[in-house]
Design an enzyme around this catalytic site. Structure first.
Site, PDB file in Angstrom:
ATOM      1  N   ASN A 132     -18.905  18.580  -8.516  1.00  0.00           N
ATOM      2  CA  ASN A 132     -19.568  18.786  -9.814  1.00  0.00           C
ATOM      3  C   ASN A 132     -19.966  20.252  -9.935  1.00  0.00           C
ATOM      4  O   ASN A 132     -19.801  21.036  -9.008  1.00  0.00           O
ATOM      5  CB  ASN A 132     -20.772  17.844  -9.949  1.00  0.00           C
ATOM      6  CG  ASN A 132     -21.821  18.097  -8.899  1.00  0.00           C
ATOM      7  OD1 ASN A 132     -22.483  19.131  -8.909  1.00  0.00           O
ATOM      8  ND2 ASN A 132     -21.970  17.171  -7.963  1.00  0.00           N
ATOM      9  N   ARG A 133     -20.500  20.599 -11.084  1.00  0.00           N
ATOM     10  CA  ARG A 133     -20.734  22.013 -11.399  1.00  0.00           C
ATOM     11  C   ARG A 133     -22.088  22.557 -10.948  1.00  0.00           C
ATOM     12  O   ARG A 133     -22.462  23.655 -11.328  1.00  0.00           O
ATOM     13  CB  ARG A 133     -20.610  22.233 -12.911  1.00  0.00           C
ATOM     14  CG  ARG A 133     -19.218  22.053 -13.437  1.00  0.00           C
ATOM     15  CD  ARG A 133     -19.194  22.387 -14.924  1.00  0.00           C
ATOM     16  NE  ARG A 133     -17.890  22.116 -15.501  1.00  0.00           N
ATOM     17  CZ  ARG A 133     -16.853  22.948 -15.389  1.00  0.00           C
ATOM     18  NH1 ARG A 133     -16.973  24.090 -14.742  1.00  0.00           N
ATOM     19  NH2 ARG A 133     -15.703  22.631 -15.925  1.00  0.00           N
TER      20      ARG A 133
END
Ligand code: C5P
Length: 235
Positions: A30-31
């Site tokens: 994920n970011r």
């Protein structure tokens, strides 16, 4: 000057995004940049806390001064590290973005494209909810030292009110003492040095946190933690 209002308080902070391997070279991730968790760990140490930062290996940020740093990769590794460190911590702050699912199996060798025209589906399985596990164990008396548990909610709401609405439901579901809600997506929050959102308390109080640095956000969060500790808060 930074107040020394967390002198000697033992605190666990998690940061960054977990990576869930598909094979030796690929992962689901994920970011999350880890910047908010690192800012919290740094400021808590400046305010006198004895901080263990459990950080995703993917963050690549320098260790904050006077903080013990442990690195993890997957949600399972994060869980082991958090459960161990929480045993003698008064405060646990779960700022990490934990993958809710992981590939059901990790291939030993790099997965091949294959000759089929359609790609293979990747079966996923649930990761444990680490935050919920902490709340449950505290309730069972399994975490006698732990007095304040803080969760984060990264919400993509169309409207701000939407994110707040989801945040309230999440606070009730997770049963933590404080929930930090921030809106993400469309280049908001992730990877940036600034943040904003709301701080929701289990007692029903809600505060907006103005847009500012992740360090400012950290000071608002730690103020709320300090207030709970000062109240003799214990559940
Ligand atoms: O449900 P959601 O993933 O939005 O909840 C976010 C909060 O729960 C964060 O504090 C995150 O660190 C924590 N979490 C966790 N274990 C998971 C998923 C999220 O502890 N498997």
């Amino acid at each position: 000057a930074v107040p020394r209002d967390l002198e000697g308080v033992r605190m666990v902070v998690t940061a960054g995004g977990t990576r869930e391997p598909l094979d030796p070279v690929r992962y689901l991730g994920n970011r999350s940049s880890g910047k908010q968790g690192y800012a919290l760990a740094r400021l808590a140490a400046q305010r006198g806390a004895r901080v263990t930062l459990i950080a995703a290996a993917s963050t690549g940020l320098p260790d904050p001064p006077a903080v013990r740093v442990e690195r993890i990769g997957t949600a399972a590794e994060l869980q082991t590290a958090v459960d161990d460190a929480a045993r003698d911590a008064e405060v646990v702050i779960m700022a990490a973005a934990v993958a809710d699912f992981r590939p059901a199996a990790r291939a030993d060798a790099k997965m091949k494209k294959g000759a089929a025209s359609e790609p293979d589906a990747v079966p996923l399985t649930h990761n444990p909810d680490i935050l919920q596990g902490l709340v449950t164990r505290r309730g069972d008396g399994g975490l006698p030292a732990t007095r304040v548990i803080v969760g984060f909610a990264a919400e993509t709401g169309d409207a701000d009110g939407d994110a707040l609405h989801h945040g309230r439901a999440k606070l009730a579901r997770k049963g933590c003492d404080l929930l930090v809600v921030n809106t993400v997506g469309d280049d908001r929050t992730f990877g940036l040095d600034s943040n904003d959102g709301w701080l929701l308390s289990a007692d029903g109080s809600e505060r907006a946190i103005e847009h500012g640095s992740k360090s400012l956000m950290s000071s608002r969060i730690l103020d709320a933690v300090t207030a709970l500790l000062g109240d003799g808060h214990c559940r």
